[in-house]
Enzyme design. Sequence first.
Site, short mmCIF file in Angstrom:
data_model
loop_
_atom_site.label_atom_id
_atom_site.label_comp_id
_atom_site.label_asym_id
_atom_site.label_seq_id
_atom_site.Cartn_x
_atom_site.Cartn_y
_atom_site.Cartn_z
CG ASP A 10 -1.57 1.29 1.53
OD1 ASP A 10 -2.21 1.81 0.60
OD2 ASP A 10 -1.44 1.79 2.66
CG ASP A 12 -1.58 7.76 0.16
OD1 ASP A 12 -2.30 7.54 -0.82
OD2 ASP A 12 -0.63 8.56 0.14
#
Length: 251
Positions: A10, A12
């Site tokens: 991922d 953010d």
Amino acid sequence: MSKLQAIIFDVDGTLADTERLGHRVAFNLAFADKGLDWHWDEGLYAKLLAVTGGKERIQFYLKEYLTEFPTENLEKFVVELHAKKTEFYVDLVRQGNLPLRDGARELIESARENNIRIAIATTTTPANVAALLESQLGVKSMGWFEVIAAGDVVKNKKPAPDIFLYALDKMGLDAKNCVALEDSRNGLLSATGAGLKTIVTSNGYTENEDFKEACLVVDSVGSADKSFMVKSGESFGQTSVNLSLLEQVLG
Ligand code: XBP
Ligand code: MG
């Protein structure tokens, strides 16, 4: 052959702590640029983070907080406002103000040195990923990731599994040979929904979320210099999210 073939990251909150001082600031700059008197402070933004995707987050804000806002041409308005936000965010990131989180660089480098494939599965806009990777890992770093699955490439954003399923499909890999790294419940549900064993590196915005589906929850990836703090799950005696730990997670 080792079970571990790939790590899917991922962005953010996982690779970098981008929300509080990055995305949130860029949203407010875009609102001001468009002459809107909206301001997302840190507390309100924590609530709005329940919705992934910047365009979807703006729509959610209008529905929940500005019910009187005119709705004609709303979709076009939101797309244009979000595009302006992305311009501000990319500028912010390219100034180098959003460093990678502890250990992220080391894990990426270790994967590359050991021929473990790496990919990205994120809700954020592709331009934002390029800005972060190039400003923090160098101009060639986008090429290190076999797949950069980002933003509107899938219709259903996290917590739907679509973005991780898309990355697995493009890599031709089975979920059982990969581990996902996430920071939020939305991301954890997306990754586990795609059948992936998932490690969560929580952060200031997500630390109180429910991560019961995670194999391990830590406060950072950690590194040889700075051990992670285990919040739940099995760390197999390791002090950072390293390839040995990931192999043991896959069992
Ligand atoms: C986090 C998100 C994104 C960002 C804002 O993505 O939900 O929407 O908050 O970026 P992830 P955009 O944790 O999956 O990396 O405005 O470009 O959507
Ligand atoms: Mg995230």
